[in-house]
Design an enzyme around this catalytic site. Sequence first.
Site, short mmCIF file in Angstrom:
data_model
loop_
_atom_site.label_atom_id
_atom_site.label_comp_id
_atom_site.label_asym_id
_atom_site.label_seq_id
_atom_site.Cartn_x
_atom_site.Cartn_y
_atom_site.Cartn_z
N GLU A 1 0.86 -1.18 0.00
CA GLU A 1 0.00 0.00 0.00
C GLU A 1 0.90 1.23 0.00
O GLU A 1 1.91 1.25 0.71
CB GLU A 1 -0.83 -0.05 1.29
CG GLU A 1 -2.10 0.75 1.27
CD GLU A 1 -2.96 0.46 2.50
OE1 GLU A 1 -3.80 -0.47 2.44
OE2 GLU A 1 -2.78 1.15 3.51
N ARG B 1 -16.31 -5.52 14.86
CA ARG B 1 -16.50 -5.71 16.30
C ARG B 1 -16.69 -4.35 16.93
O ARG B 1 -16.59 -3.32 16.26
CB ARG B 1 -15.24 -6.35 16.89
CG ARG B 1 -14.00 -5.54 16.50
CD ARG B 1 -12.78 -5.96 17.24
NE ARG B 1 -11.56 -5.45 16.62
CZ ARG B 1 -11.02 -4.27 16.82
NH1 ARG B 1 -11.61 -3.41 17.64
NH2 ARG B 1 -9.91 -3.91 16.22
#
Length: 449
Positions: free
Chosen positions: A199, A291
């Site tokens: 990236e 989450r």
Amino acid sequence: MRKLLIANRGEIAVRVIRSAHKLGIATVAVVSEADRESLAARLADEAVVIGPAPVASSYLDAEAVLRAADETNADAVHPGYGFLSENAEFARSVIRSGRIWVGPSPETIELMGDKARAIAAARAAGVSVVPGTDGPLTDTDEACVEAAKIGFPLLIKASAGGGGRGIRLVENGDELAATLATARAEARASFGDDTVYLEAYLRRARHIEVQILGDGARCIHLGDRDCSMQRRSQKVLEEAPAPNLPEEVRREVRAAAIRLAEATRYIGAGTVEFLYDPDRSAAYFIEMNTRLQVEHPVTEQITGIDLVEQQLRVAQGEPLAFRQEDIQFSGHAIECRINAEDPDRQFFPSPGLITVMRWPDEPGSRVDAGYDEGLAVPPFYDSLVAKVIVHATTRAQAIETMERTLADSRIEGIATTIPLHRRLLDAPEFIDSEHTTTFVEAYLSRTAR
Ligand code: ADP
Ligand code: ADP
Ligand code: MG
């Protein structure tokens, strides 16, 4: 839901127990031998020792957790964050055992837990991503070709990484092959998976994220947060809403987060993370966490919504109680993570007995603590002791409230990061919301004593 087992420890176990009790749901804490006397064990209706201190034989032992659910007849499992929370196999076992899993589907966890696949899913949902490899890398030759396209510096990221681990900076082409080999070996050792991707490294970026909530049929967002105050890619202070963000970028990241979540028919609470480049006024997706997040309280403070309560409601099949228009944002919230680490000794861990722990009764401040006076911080787990969260009308007032709260907090017996936070709150870059993700470390080296 009658009885909820919390497969976690520390402040998040305490946090989940509180919301469950508010809803009249009984709770089971599972603890390691090192946590027998923990605050979570004390507050839960029942506590079960599932194994010795090391996480592999306690908090990461899915079978031991499920045995405890059997023994106590718990009909639901909340995984908290970290540990088994993003383990799709564990989610499957919970569901297979006929229990309610408080989280998204195992397929969604699997997709987003693989960061390279998550990026592909984001692109497919029309979300901009950081320039990088289109999927995982297979060999070093391919890496060199891809790296030349991306340019340097760049990051090698482990697909299975998380919690600020599994990220390596490569400054130039000469380092690529060697760093790639190290990154792979580390990823295999830490996550059992050596898949990596590349990236572009954004030198000046702010970490912006969007809280979402879904019920499988529709999704809403609960606004954004800024988590640019980081050390070693780990968040130290978070705030909501993200300050100094152009309104069109705010609208765009919120809409992008909902598009991605809806594409997976998301159930429960989740966070879509972006890096915002202020020079280009553009935001790029980096990952999605399936989450509850450590910093969820800042969102709760500005929306008045209990995120754990919403997780529990959606998990037991209730449709979302809110439409997007129902969500109102009010004021500004800041959270400081108080870790048992010594900022004067390179953040060396400082476990041990907490002889004094006193928090002031300051209007607008909230403390989510995992410990109490007289309890010990064990050396085996992460060092988060408590989170101090403040809420005020303006950001400047929130900073002042945080300064007062920290000045009047007393923790003795262990070293904590409170002195670090007090210094950071005073830094002009932070006060002016000009800080990027490298600010804390730059500040630390600039002010090193
Ligand atoms: P947040 O954005 O909620 O702070 P983090 O990524 O910092 O999320 O993770 C929260 C907790 O989960 C931390 O205690 C972190 O150490 C742990 N964690 C997250 N992902 C992993 C992982 N892949 N391996 C080990 N620990 C993790
Ligand atoms: P984790 O899964 O460990 O949370 P992330 O991909 O969310 O990993 O990245 C963690 C942090 O690392 C980000 O908040 C940011 O500070 C930094 N980071 C990640 N990707 C980049 C990038 N492409 N350029 C610059 N910094 C990055
Ligand atoms: Mg992240």
